[in-house]
Design a protein around this motif. Structure first.
Motif, PDB file in Angstrom:
ATOM      1  N   LEU A  23      42.676   1.871  42.260  1.00  9.65           N
ATOM      2  CA  LEU A  23      41.722   1.598  43.326  1.00  9.65           C
ATOM      3  C   LEU A  23      40.819   2.806  43.510  1.00  9.65           C
ATOM      4  N   LEU A  24      39.516   2.582  43.496  1.00 10.68           N
ATOM      5  CA  LEU A  24      38.548   3.672  43.639  1.00 10.68           C
ATOM      6  C   LEU A  24      37.574   3.365  44.759  1.00 10.68           C
ATOM      7  N   PHE A  25      37.337   4.363  45.599  1.00 14.71           N
ATOM      8  CA  PHE A  25      36.326   4.270  46.661  1.00 14.71           C
ATOM      9  C   PHE A  25      35.182   5.216  46.333  1.00 14.71           C
ATOM     10  N   CYS A  26      33.965   4.712  46.409  1.00 15.91           N
ATOM     11  CA  CYS A  26      32.796   5.574  46.198  1.00 15.91           C
ATOM     12  C   CYS A  26      31.581   4.930  46.843  1.00 15.91           C
ATOM     13  N   ASN A  27      30.487   5.695  46.944  1.00 11.71           N
ATOM     14  CA  ASN A  27      29.222   5.083  47.326  1.00 11.71           C
ATOM     15  C   ASN A  27      28.352   4.990  46.072  1.00 11.71           C
ATOM     16  N   ILE A  28      27.199   4.365  46.194  1.00 15.58           N
ATOM     17  CA  ILE A  28      26.387   4.097  45.011  1.00 15.58           C
ATOM     18  C   ILE A  28      25.909   5.395  44.354  1.00 15.58           C
ATOM     19  N   HIS A  29      25.583   6.402  45.166  1.00 14.29           N
ATOM     20  CA  HIS A  29      25.111   7.679  44.621  1.00 14.29           C
ATOM     21  C   HIS A  29      26.218   8.356  43.807  1.00 14.29           C
ATOM     22  N   GLU A  30      27.435   8.345  44.335  1.00 15.28           N
ATOM     23  CA  GLU A  30      28.571   8.941  43.626  1.00 15.28           C
ATOM     24  C   GLU A  30      28.863   8.199  42.326  1.00 15.28           C
ATOM     25  N   ALA A  31      28.785   6.866  42.382  1.00 11.73           N
ATOM     26  CA  ALA A  31      29.034   6.054  41.182  1.00 11.73           C
ATOM     27  C   ALA A  31      28.017   6.382  40.094  1.00 11.73           C
ATOM     28  N   GLU A  32      26.752   6.505  40.477  1.00  7.74           N
ATOM     29  CA  GLU A  32      25.693   6.822  39.512  1.00  7.74           C
ATOM     30  C   GLU A  32      25.916   8.198  38.882  1.00  7.74           C
ATOM     31  N   LYS A  56      35.264   0.081  34.160  1.00  7.73           N
ATOM     32  CA  LYS A  56      35.978   0.586  32.980  1.00  7.73           C
ATOM     33  C   LYS A  56      37.079   1.577  33.349  1.00  7.73           C
ATOM     34  N   VAL A  57      36.997   2.164  34.551  1.00  7.25           N
ATOM     35  CA  VAL A  57      37.973   3.203  34.922  1.00  7.25           C
ATOM     36  C   VAL A  57      38.816   2.837  36.147  1.00  7.25           C
ATOM     37  N   ALA A  58      38.470   1.752  36.828  1.00 16.02           N
ATOM     38  CA  ALA A  58      39.225   1.350  38.019  1.00 16.02           C
ATOM     39  C   ALA A  58      39.524  -0.135  37.975  1.00 16.02           C
ATOM     40  N   LYS A  59      40.796  -0.482  38.154  1.00 13.66           N
ATOM     41  CA  LYS A  59      41.174  -1.899  38.151  1.00 13.66           C
ATOM     42  C   LYS A  59      40.529  -2.629  39.320  1.00 13.66           C
ATOM     43  N   GLU A  60      40.459  -1.943  40.459  1.00 11.74           N
ATOM     44  CA  GLU A  60      39.806  -2.470  41.654  1.00 11.74           C
ATOM     45  C   GLU A  60      38.962  -1.349  42.239  1.00 11.74           C
ATOM     46  N   PHE A  61      37.862  -1.694  42.909  1.00 10.05           N
ATOM     47  CA  PHE A  61      37.046  -0.635  43.493  1.00 10.05           C
ATOM     48  C   PHE A  61      36.182  -1.156  44.629  1.00 10.05           C
ATOM     49  N   ILE A  62      35.728  -0.204  45.406  1.00 10.55           N
ATOM     50  CA  ILE A  62      34.818  -0.479  46.515  1.00 10.55           C
ATOM     51  C   ILE A  62      33.632   0.460  46.389  1.00 10.55           C
ATOM     52  N   ILE A  63      32.434  -0.094  46.385  1.00  8.32           N
ATOM     53  CA  ILE A  63      31.220   0.718  46.445  1.00  8.32           C
ATOM     54  C   ILE A  63      30.599   0.486  47.825  1.00  8.32           C
ATOM     55  N   THR A  64      30.642   1.502  48.668  1.00  6.88           N
ATOM     56  CA  THR A  64      30.078   1.353  50.012  1.00  6.88           C
ATOM     57  C   THR A  64      28.573   1.553  49.959  1.00  6.88           C
ATOM     58  N   LYS A  65      27.875   0.833  50.864  1.00  3.65           N
ATOM     59  CA  LYS A  65      26.410   0.852  50.860  1.00  3.65           C
ATOM     60  C   LYS A  65      25.833   1.197  52.233  1.00  3.65           C
ATOM     61  N   HIS A 112      33.170  -9.288  45.955  1.00  3.86           N
ATOM     62  CA  HIS A 112      32.988  -9.771  47.321  1.00  3.86           C
ATOM     63  C   HIS A 112      31.961  -8.888  48.024  1.00  3.86           C
ATOM     64  N   GLU A 113      30.883  -9.491  48.477  1.00  7.42           N
ATOM     65  CA  GLU A 113      29.892  -8.751  49.272  1.00  7.42           C
ATOM     66  C   GLU A 113      30.415  -8.657  50.698  1.00  7.42           C
ATOM     67  N   ILE A 114      30.571  -7.467  51.205  1.00  2.00           N
ATOM     68  CA  ILE A 114      31.076  -7.247  52.554  1.00  2.00           C
ATOM     69  C   ILE A 114      29.895  -6.970  53.485  1.00  2.00           C
ATOM     70  N   GLU A 115      29.737  -7.844  54.452  1.00  2.00           N
ATOM     71  CA  GLU A 115      28.597  -7.721  55.362  1.00  2.00           C
ATOM     72  C   GLU A 115      28.805  -6.546  56.327  1.00  2.00           C
ATOM     73  N   PRO A 116      27.705  -5.882  56.706  1.00  2.00           N
ATOM     74  CA  PRO A 116      27.814  -4.802  57.686  1.00  2.00           C
ATOM     75  C   PRO A 116      27.954  -5.357  59.099  1.00  2.00           C
ATOM     76  N   PHE A 117      28.462  -4.540  59.993  1.00  2.00           N
ATOM     77  CA  PHE A 117      28.483  -4.864  61.420  1.00  2.00           C
ATOM     78  C   PHE A 117      27.464  -3.945  62.079  1.00  2.00           C
ATOM     79  N   PRO A 118      26.295  -4.475  62.436  1.00  3.45           N
ATOM     80  CA  PRO A 118      25.232  -3.617  62.976  1.00  3.45           C
ATOM     81  C   PRO A 118      25.700  -2.846  64.209  1.00  3.45           C
ATOM     82  N   SER A 157      34.788  -2.757  57.202  1.00  3.29           N
ATOM     83  CA  SER A 157      33.379  -2.706  57.599  1.00  3.29           C
ATOM     84  C   SER A 157      33.251  -2.598  59.118  1.00  3.29           C
ATOM     85  N   ALA A 158      34.049  -3.390  59.837  1.00  2.00           N
ATOM     86  CA  ALA A 158      34.015  -3.346  61.301  1.00  2.00           C
ATOM     87  C   ALA A 158      34.532  -2.002  61.816  1.00  2.00           C
ATOM     88  N   ALA A 159      35.561  -1.471  61.161  1.00  2.00           N
ATOM     89  CA  ALA A 159      36.140  -0.195  61.586  1.00  2.00           C
ATOM     90  C   ALA A 159      35.171   0.956  61.359  1.00  2.00           C
TER      91      ALA A 159
END
Length: 332
Positions: A214-223, A240-249, A263-269, A304-306
């Motif tokens: 499991l990998l957590f990153c944002n788009i800038h870090e991924a790039e 290629k390097v993570a079985k599961e991952f989250i890219i936060t936006k 899965h697209e995770i909607e933001p909570f404004p 996302s809510a948290a």
């Protein structure tokens, strides 16, 4: 097999000094806005002198610590491995963990000689946080701090990317990952900050090695990690390097890959006041969700809510009332 811990995390223990500043302060002091910058004790002392009277709060922090606190706030059971000194900041840190019900390798009555690491979290009116960190004793975080038993008895090992900046921290990450993999414990990693991927990419790739669960990153870090541009290329590279991952936006939510589907995770404004710990809270709530029976999509919604709730206030923690509000928002 029932596990004692949902997550065993390792990371840099830092006491966060929450400070409100104007952009002018950065110009006057040569601070690069929006990044985490490692500084020495003297440099941090100069910055501290310049913000006297603006410190809002002091509390135990660090990327993986914030994630474990987030997990605990939602009812998860966590273990945190770190290194602090026998000064007032170290005692504050150890007691913060005890109060939150988080087990750790620390004994408040038997801490190391030295200086506990500090992070100046400088928040500007646009809610962006800029961190200047003196690592102090956590520079020497090493394999000696690891608890093999805690790792073996966790569902997930979770490691923060900031540790790659220290040779002993890097070795500790690799050893923790080895222990986890040998005991069928899933391995989670967060890149933590673009600066870690930009300046320590070789070390980060050493940790990733044959891959993580499991990998957590944002788009800038991924790039930066993959040397690509854009979401599509980043997704392909991270898969290629993570079985599961989250890219936060950020304000646009997040993208979760559960190993089979996206899965697209909607933001909570929300009105952002302080972005400190938003990604850490996302990881903590997400890890709570997937280790307590939620689907990746549902865990993403909770996360996302948290993270939305945490940016609407100062500091990286949620109170009991905040947690109740988050649960109402997601219909729990």
């Amino acid at each position: 097999m029932n596990k004692k811990y949902d997550v065993c995390a390792i990371g840099n223990a830092l006491v966060d000094y929450e400070i409100e500043v104007e952009d002018q302060f950065f110009k006057e002091n040569g601070v690069e806005k929006g990044l985490m910058t490692l500084v020495d004790e003297e440099r941090q002392g100069v910055l501290l002198d310049g913000v006297q009277g603006k410190i809002k709060k002091k509390q135990g922090g660090g990327s993986a610590a914030n994630t474990i606190f987030g997990l605990a706030e939602f009812g998860g059971k966590g273990y945190y491995t770190c290194k602090v000194a026998n000064d007032s900041d170290g005692e504050l840190y150890a007691n913060d963990l005890i109060k939150a019900g988080i087990d750790s390798n620390l004994d408040p009555n038997n801490l190391h000689e030295g200086t506990t690491g500090k992070c100046l979290v400088m928040i500007t009116p646009d809610a962006e946080r800029t961190m200047n960190t003196y690592l102090g004793i956590t520079t020497d975080f090493s394999k000696n701090e690891l608890s093999a038993e805690a790792i073996k008895h966790a569902k997930y090992l979770f490691m923060e990317g900031f540790l790659v900046s220290s040779p002993t921290g890097l070795e500790a990450m690799k050893e923790a990952k080895r222990i986890a993999q040998e005991n069928d414990v899933k391995v989670g990693l967060t890149f933590s900050d673009p600066s870690m991927v930009k300046y320590f990419n070789d070390q980060m790739k050493e940790v990733v090695g044959d891959g993580v669960d499991l990998l957590f990153c944002n788009i800038h870090e991924a790039e930066l990690f993959a040397g690509v541009e854009g979401m599509e290329a980043s997704k392909e590279a991270i898969q290629k390097v993570a079985k599961e991952f989250i890219i936060t936006k950020g304000k646009d939510g997040a993208l979760v890959f559960d190993g089979a589907a996206y899965h697209e995770i909607e933001p909570f404004p929300t009105k952002a006041v302080d972005a400190t710990g938003a990604g850490d809270m996302f990881a903590g709530a997400f890890l709570y969700g997937i280790t307590n029976g939620q689907s990746h999509a549902d865990a993403g919604k909770l996360a996302s809510a948290a993270s939305s709730a945490v940016v609407s206030k100062f500091g990286p923690r949620l109170s009991k009332n905040h947690v109740e509000d988050v649960m109402k928002k997601i219909g729990r």
